[in-house]
Design an enzyme around this catalytic site. Structure first.
Site, PDB file in Angstrom:
ATOM      1  N   SER A 127      -5.472   1.932   4.354  1.00  0.00           N
ATOM      2  CA  SER A 127      -5.322   2.195   2.923  1.00  0.00           C
ATOM      3  C   SER A 127      -4.025   1.615   2.390  1.00  0.00           C
ATOM      4  O   SER A 127      -3.021   1.573   3.102  1.00  0.00           O
ATOM      5  CB  SER A 127      -5.327   3.719   2.699  1.00  0.00           C
ATOM      6  OG  SER A 127      -4.932   4.032   1.384  1.00  0.00           O
ATOM      7  N   TYR A 152      -2.218  12.616   5.049  1.00  0.00           N
ATOM      8  CA  TYR A 152      -3.358  11.675   5.072  1.00  0.00           C
ATOM      9  C   TYR A 152      -2.833  10.245   5.217  1.00  0.00           C
ATOM     10  O   TYR A 152      -3.238   9.510   6.131  1.00  0.00           O
ATOM     11  CB  TYR A 152      -4.198  11.799   3.788  1.00  0.00           C
ATOM     12  CG  TYR A 152      -5.045  10.569   3.563  1.00  0.00           C
ATOM     13  CD1 TYR A 152      -4.632   9.570   2.670  1.00  0.00           C
ATOM     14  CD2 TYR A 152      -6.206  10.366   4.293  1.00  0.00           C
ATOM     15  CE1 TYR A 152      -5.369   8.414   2.508  1.00  0.00           C
ATOM     16  CE2 TYR A 152      -6.957   9.208   4.129  1.00  0.00           C
ATOM     17  CZ  TYR A 152      -6.519   8.238   3.236  1.00  0.00           C
ATOM     18  OH  TYR A 152      -7.261   7.081   3.085  1.00  0.00           O
ATOM     19  N   LYS A 156      -2.977   7.212   8.477  1.00  0.00           N
ATOM     20  CA  LYS A 156      -3.373   5.797   8.389  1.00  0.00           C
ATOM     21  C   LYS A 156      -2.290   4.913   9.011  1.00  0.00           C
ATOM     22  O   LYS A 156      -2.574   3.963   9.735  1.00  0.00           O
ATOM     23  CB  LYS A 156      -3.623   5.390   6.933  1.00  0.00           C
ATOM     24  CG  LYS A 156      -4.852   6.036   6.316  1.00  0.00           C
ATOM     25  CD  LYS A 156      -6.117   5.685   7.099  1.00  0.00           C
ATOM     26  CE  LYS A 156      -7.349   6.351   6.530  1.00  0.00           C
ATOM     27  NZ  LYS A 156      -8.549   6.096   7.345  1.00  0.00           N
TER      28      LYS A 156
HETATM   29  C1  WQD Z   1      -6.137   7.192  -9.418  1.00  0.00           C
HETATM   30  C2  WQD Z   1      -5.297   7.347 -10.684  1.00  0.00           C
HETATM   31  C3  WQD Z   1      -4.093   9.416 -10.788  1.00  0.00           C
HETATM   32  C4  WQD Z   1      -7.591  12.016 -11.053  1.00  0.00           C
HETATM   33  C5  WQD Z   1      -5.989   7.980  -3.444  1.00  0.00           C
HETATM   34  C6  WQD Z   1      -5.499   7.774  -2.034  1.00  0.00           C
HETATM   35  C7  WQD Z   1      -6.033   6.490  -1.492  1.00  0.00           C
HETATM   36  C8  WQD Z   1      -7.530   6.504  -1.596  1.00  0.00           C
HETATM   37  C9  WQD Z   1      -7.905   6.610  -3.068  1.00  0.00           C
HETATM   38  C10 WQD Z   1      -8.658   7.495   0.277  1.00  0.00           C
HETATM   39  C11 WQD Z   1      -3.925   7.947 -10.407  1.00  0.00           C
HETATM   40  C12 WQD Z   1      -5.129   9.337 -11.903  1.00  0.00           C
HETATM   41  C13 WQD Z   1      -6.773  10.898 -10.946  1.00  0.00           C
HETATM   42  C14 WQD Z   1      -7.591  12.772 -12.256  1.00  0.00           C
HETATM   43  C15 WQD Z   1      -5.965  11.267 -13.184  1.00  0.00           C
HETATM   44  N1  WQD Z   1      -8.066   7.598  -0.903  1.00  0.00           N
HETATM   45  N2  WQD Z   1      -5.975  10.541 -11.994  1.00  0.00           N
HETATM   46  N3  WQD Z   1      -6.764  12.364 -13.279  1.00  0.00           N
HETATM   47  O1  WQD Z   1      -4.308   8.602  -5.892  1.00  0.00           O
HETATM   48  O2  WQD Z   1      -4.590   6.117  -6.451  1.00  0.00           O
HETATM   49  O3  WQD Z   1      -5.443   6.984  -4.279  1.00  0.00           O
HETATM   50  O4  WQD Z   1      -7.390   7.883  -3.511  1.00  0.00           O
HETATM   51  O5  WQD Z   1      -8.770   6.515   0.952  1.00  0.00           O
HETATM   52  O6  WQD Z   1      -5.654   6.366  -0.140  1.00  0.00           O
HETATM   53  O7  WQD Z   1      -4.085   7.679  -2.052  1.00  0.00           O
HETATM   54  O8  WQD Z   1      -6.587   7.617  -6.390  1.00  0.00           O
HETATM   55  O9  WQD Z   1      -8.451   8.309  -7.838  1.00  0.00           O
HETATM   56  O10 WQD Z   1      -6.819  10.084  -7.015  1.00  0.00           O
HETATM   57  O11 WQD Z   1      -6.095   8.445  -8.737  1.00  0.00           O
HETATM   58  O12 WQD Z   1      -5.227  10.915 -14.119  1.00  0.00           O
HETATM   59  O13 WQD Z   1      -8.303  13.799 -12.427  1.00  0.00           O
HETATM   60  O14 WQD Z   1      -5.971   8.250 -11.555  1.00  0.00           O
HETATM   61  O15 WQD Z   1      -2.895   9.986 -11.271  1.00  0.00           O
HETATM   62  O16 WQD Z   1      -3.019   7.352 -11.305  1.00  0.00           O
HETATM   63  P1  WQD Z   1      -5.122   7.355  -5.815  1.00  0.00           P
HETATM   64  P2  WQD Z   1      -7.054   8.687  -7.483  1.00  0.00           P
END
Ligand code: WQD
Length: 338
Positions: A127, A152, A156
């Site tokens: 990741s 998590y 990785k």
């Molecule tokens: C994306 C953006 C949030 C939810 C994580 C892991 C990564 C992979 C993908 C597993 C961010 C914003 C999110 C919400 C929001 N996981 N957001 N409201 O955190 O970039 O990555 O998930 O493999 O390893 O680190 O993904 O989809 O959680 O968030 O505003 O209800 O959307 O702040 O900017 P992230 P995400």
């Protein structure tokens, strides 16, 4: 022609199931191991409905060392794509030992069984989280690996290091694919992302809000140093991501790898903000997404998007499906769930 047989661990998961479909389309024979802890057997039906080939499936917990060993003794496997892991960032902070036990011991037992049975090729699901907030954008593979923001992410990083050490002694060749943000679903809407409970990731929360399952989306912060203040990510269509695994697997099977362990960033190379995602979703699906701006989420970074040059050049792989197609497919999948 003898078909290569590929083991896909976690093959009934979101990325795993899409990769199984692409493997079967490319003529590989597939056997899936999954413990069904975060998915359901219906996914196997979805895969079969798409490809008309029912993959071999073995319900197995990779933490059961003896079961892993006897699996490999009973099979002739040419390569392994390892997805099976717990992957909820927030949950890993609350339950670190569950993550270290599940993600690390599963990997160790898998590697032990592979080396004992001379299975020489491994694709590892890694990741972009290993980079933390990178100092330079777009992010290249030689960007420094930073202290993980969550257990998590740490699993990785540790996983990559364990595999790297094993490739130095056991004749194993491996590729770690560092995913950016996987989204969307197969165009058939027969497989897709099945978040159990309240979605942690953005896209399932968007689609569930649009479907009326969730009241309102919380946008975590609009005070980031980005054009519209919301955080930026590289959202890659899960089918493009699945295809990257085929390119990486072929590289190892053909012996084209340039070292025993290689790393590739798998993204589109384009960053999109949360508000851009919401607006694009509303536009392509003609569906409103109610949202409010709230405080930043602990541990979130400002921006991440991939430099995809190495994957383009060495794997001959490039993302072809854009954000609009991904968000259309995500909505079509959500509608099938209602
Ligand atoms: C994306 C953006 C949030 C939810 C994580 C892991 C990564 C992979 C993908 C597993 C961010 C914003 C999110 C919400 C929001 N996981 N957001 N409201 O955190 O970039 O990555 O998930 O493999 O390893 O680190 O993904 O989809 O959680 O968030 O505003 O209800 O959307 O702040 O900017 P992230 P995400």
């Amino acid at each position: 022609m003898v078909k290569n047989k590929i083991l896909v661990t976690g093959g009934l998961g979101f990325i795993g199931s899409h990769t199984v479909v692409e493997l079967q389309k490319e003529g590989f024979e597939v056997v899936i191991i999954d413990d069904l802890s975060n998915t359901s057997l219906e996914v196997l039906d979805g895969i079969t409905a798409i490809t008309k080939i029912k993959p071999e499936f073995v319900k197995l917990d990779l933490k059961e060392k003896e079961q892993v060993e006897s699996f490999f003794e009973s099979q002739k496997i040419d390569g392994v794509i390892h997805f099976a892991a717990s992957k909820a960032v927030g949950e890993s902070v609350q339950q670190p030992l569950k993550y270290y036990e599940n993600n690390i011991s599963s990997l160790v037992y898998l590697l032990e069984a592979m080396t004992k049975n001379k299975v020489a090729h491994l694709i590892f699901s890694s990741s972009c989280t290993v980079y933390g907030q990178a100092d330079k954008l777009p992010i290249t593979e030689d960007a420094p690996v930073k202290k993980a923001e969550s257990p998590y992410g740490n699993t990785k990083q540790i996983g990559e290091e364990i595999i790297n050490d094993v490739t130095k002694t056991e004749g194993l060749t491996a590729i770690a694919l560092r995913y950016f943000n996987p989204i969307g679903a197969h165009e058939s809407a027969l497989i897709g992302e099945l978040p159990l409970g309240v979605p942690q990731n953005l896209i399932p929360f968007v689609t569930q809000t649009a479907a009326g399952i969730r009241e309102e989306l919380s946008v975590f912060g609009n005070d980031y140093p980005t054009p519209d203040g919301t955080a930026v990510r590289d959202y890659i269509h899960v089918v493009d991501l699945a295809r990257a695994h085929i390119s990486a697997l072929r590289r190892l099977l053909e012996g084209s790898n340039k070292s025993s362990m290689e790393y590739f960033n798998i993204g589109t190379g384009k960053g999109s903000s949360v508000l851009e995602v919401i607006n694009t979703f509303q536009k392509v699906n003609q569906k409103e997404v109610k949202y409010k701006i709230v405080d930043r989420r602990e541990g979130d970074i400002t921006a991440a998007y991939a430099d995809t040059g190495l994957a383009n050049q060495e794997l001959g792989w490039k993302a072809e499906l854009g954000l609009e197609e991904a968000l259309t497919s995500a909505w079509k999948w959500q509608l099938k769930q209602l």
